[in-house]
Design a protein around this motif. Structure first.
Motif, short mmCIF file in Angstrom:
data_model
loop_
_atom_site.label_atom_id
_atom_site.label_comp_id
_atom_site.label_asym_id
_atom_site.label_seq_id
_atom_site.Cartn_x
_atom_site.Cartn_y
_atom_site.Cartn_z
N ASP A 186 87.55 29.70 73.76
CA ASP A 186 88.38 29.60 74.95
C ASP A 186 88.52 30.94 75.67
O ASP A 186 88.56 32.00 75.05
CB ASP A 186 89.79 29.11 74.59
CG ASP A 186 89.77 27.73 73.95
OD1 ASP A 186 88.77 27.01 74.12
OD2 ASP A 186 90.77 27.39 73.27
N TRP A 187 88.59 30.87 77.00
CA TRP A 187 88.92 32.01 77.86
C TRP A 187 87.95 33.17 77.72
O TRP A 187 88.34 34.34 77.73
CB TRP A 187 90.36 32.47 77.60
CG TRP A 187 91.31 31.34 77.41
CD1 TRP A 187 92.07 31.08 76.30
CD2 TRP A 187 91.59 30.27 78.33
NE1 TRP A 187 92.80 29.93 76.47
CE2 TRP A 187 92.52 29.41 77.71
CE3 TRP A 187 91.14 29.96 79.62
CZ2 TRP A 187 93.03 28.27 78.33
CZ3 TRP A 187 91.62 28.82 80.23
CH2 TRP A 187 92.55 27.99 79.60
N ASN A 225 88.25 27.06 79.70
CA ASN A 225 87.97 28.28 80.45
C ASN A 225 88.64 28.24 81.81
O ASN A 225 89.35 27.29 82.14
CB ASN A 225 86.46 28.49 80.59
CG ASN A 225 86.07 29.95 80.48
OD1 ASN A 225 86.62 30.79 81.17
ND2 ASN A 225 85.13 30.24 79.59
N ARG A 226 88.38 29.22 82.61
CA ARG A 226 88.94 29.28 83.95
C ARG A 226 88.01 28.58 84.93
O ARG A 226 86.85 28.32 84.63
CB ARG A 226 89.16 30.73 84.37
CG ARG A 226 90.19 31.45 83.49
CD ARG A 226 90.26 32.92 83.82
NE ARG A 226 91.30 33.60 83.03
CZ ARG A 226 91.13 34.01 81.79
NH1 ARG A 226 89.97 33.82 81.18
NH2 ARG A 226 92.11 34.61 81.14
N SER A 237 84.32 29.50 85.67
CA SER A 237 83.31 29.38 84.63
C SER A 237 81.97 28.93 85.20
O SER A 237 81.89 28.11 86.11
CB SER A 237 83.77 28.38 83.57
OG SER A 237 82.73 28.12 82.66
N LYS A 288 85.08 34.52 79.84
CA LYS A 288 84.52 34.29 81.17
C LYS A 288 83.04 34.62 81.28
O LYS A 288 82.38 34.18 82.22
CB LYS A 288 85.30 35.08 82.21
CG LYS A 288 85.21 36.60 82.06
CD LYS A 288 86.04 37.29 83.13
CE LYS A 288 85.95 38.81 83.01
NZ LYS A 288 86.75 39.49 84.05
#
Length: 236
Positions: A83-84, A109-110, A113, A86
């Protein structure tokens, strides 16, 4: 015997830990700012680690995932939290299809991504998957969801929150033998899609929605409402 490690490291990651702890099974490096691809190269040489948390390790790139997928750890790793991070793209995610015993993968993710349906298709070839989170991967579409429904018969939990999917993709899980929970927060699905899913996916126990979507369920009456209640329609 050292089996579980949660590392809080300021200056360096002891890469030598892998060789010094041959029975290490649980390694949590979440939010460790000094974890790099070099670290993953060392972890890749382990033949015992089954749980690896790399959430928030922002220096990791596709190269590091390649080290994991091509190393001995690919034969023991069952849980991988990414996770997270980038810097990951379809190239790195595609390496993961070599991990044929992986059961839990999280790629939340953001919205920036670069993971798309190319990476999604690669993930769908991991037939051993039981839990998968693709939260916030807005470039993931129905193409990936249909591939998961077709190729991952053991999948029990799927988080698609804020993905670029529609009801067409969700309906692909009709008749799926194992799916128990699906998270559809802020997804483009409507009542008819959910109705279709709960009636045609007998293994399903929970659908998790945002509150706005849940409000659409309130006017339902009769058999449809009973089906939703039996399947534990929950807001989160």
């Amino acid at each position: 015997m050292l089996n579980n490690v949660r590392l809080h490291i300021i200056h360096s990651v002891p890469i030598s830990l892998i060789s010094l702890a041959p029975n290490l099974r649980h390694l949590d490096l979440g939010s460790c700012r000094v974890v790099t691809d070099e670290t993953l190269e060392a972890i890749g040489s382990s033949s015992s680690i089954s749980y690896l948390n790399l959430a928030g390790c922002f220096k990791i790139t596709d190269l590091g995932l390649g080290f994991l997928a091509n190393g001995s750890v690919s034969k023991s790793l069952k849980t991988l939290i990414l996770d997270w991070i980038k810097g990951l793209t379809d190239v790195g995610v595609s390496h993961l299809q070599k991990m044929h015993c992986l059961e839990h993968l999280s790629l939340a993710n953001r919205s920036v991504s670069e993971i798309t349906d190319i990476g999604g298709a690669a993930i769908s070839t991991i037939a051993t998957l039981k839990r998968l989170s693709l939260q916030l991967l807005h470039k993931i579409s129905d193409l990936t969801i249909r591939a998961l429904a077709r190729n991952c018969p053991n999948l029990e939990f799927l988080d698609l929150s804020k993905c670029g999917i529609t009801g067409t993709g969700v309906r692909a899980f009709s008749g799926h033998p194992s799916l128990r929970t699906i998270v559809l927060r802020f997804c483009e699905v409507d009542v008819s899609d959910l109705d279709h899913l709960v009636l045609r996916c007998p293994s399903l126990k929970s659908i998790l929605l945002d509150n706005k979507k849940l409000e659409l369920m309130l006017p339902l009456r009769g058999r449809r409402l009973e089906v939703f209640e039996r399947n534990m329609m929950l807001p989160i």
